[in-house]
Design a protein around this motif. Structure first.
Motif: not given
Length: 224
Positions: A43-63
């Motif tokens: 999940p940690e590296h998947l989160l990094s990919e989501l953060k390429t488009q979203l803020s950290e807070e939004d990326a964590e929510l979406l993940l």
């Protein structure tokens, strides 16, 4: 048979919060995940990919939501499109349904993406056991040897206790096992051997197949 889902208020709130995210960025993420040269397994590296488009807070929510939905798809043995439709039916108002409609396609695309699917499978396989270890420690004590009257210490014995805390379907448990020094030494050797075997088979798998491989509980190592 149609899938029936009844998310609790907190789950529903989290899903609708996802509808507040930029729908264009969600669509871009579907494309981005589909083009990754190296597929993440944690999940940690998947989160990094989501953060390429979203803020950290939004990326964590979406993940948290896409992994939860991905697991739901697997557990219910349903298609992702059926789960998305079931969630829409679970919405209590037309306004909520309209909010969900604005991101349902992107959410389905994310859930169906190879990275999300593999991270979900890796998580499931890593913990697909009846009993899960939560904590293990060796407690070393010095126990005194008294004289018959209990007034004088005449010697001592060093003891070891392996204390294991684990969880199962019926809750948490703890067990204590007495060890002698030979047991501790043998346990140490077995732990070192297990680590070596894990690294060996991981390296051989990656080299022979070109596919990613994860040692359960270990963070993926990537070249920076």
């Amino acid at each position: 048979m149609a899938v029936k889902i009844k998310p609790n208020p907190e789950q529903l709130s989290q899903l609708l919060r996802c509808a507040e995210l930029d729908s264009g960025k969600l669509a871009d993420l579907v494309i981005h995940l589909g083009q990754l040269a190296e597929t993440p397994l944690v999940p940690e590296h998947l989160l990094s990919e989501l953060k390429t488009q979203l803020s950290e807070e939004d990326a964590e929510l979406l993940l948290s939501q896409i992994l939860s939905l991905s697991m739901l798809v697997r557990v219910s043995e349903s298609k992702s499109v059926d789960v998305m439709k079931a969630l829409r039916v679970a919405m209590s108002s037309e306004d909520q349904q309209a909010e969900w409609d604005s991101i349902a396609g992107s959410m389905q695309g994310l859930v169906d993406s190879t990275p999300v699917r593999l991270v979900t499978k890796a998580m499931e396989l890593s913990y697909d056991y009846a009993n899960l270890l939560r904590k293990a420690r060796i407690i070393t004590d010095l126990r005194p040897l008294f004289d018959d009257e209990g007034e004088k210490v005449e010697g001592g014995v060093v003891t070891h206790t392996l204390r294991i805390t684990y969880s199962s379907d019926d809750g948490g448990h703890e067990v204590s096992l007495a060890l002698d020094i030979k047991d501790v030494e043998k346990l140490h050797e077995q732990c070192e051997r297990a680590i070596k075997k894990a690294n060996t088979i991981k390296d051989e798998f990656v080299q022979s197949t070109g596919k990613p491989c994860l040692i359960s509980g270990e963070s993926e190592k990537r070249d920076e």
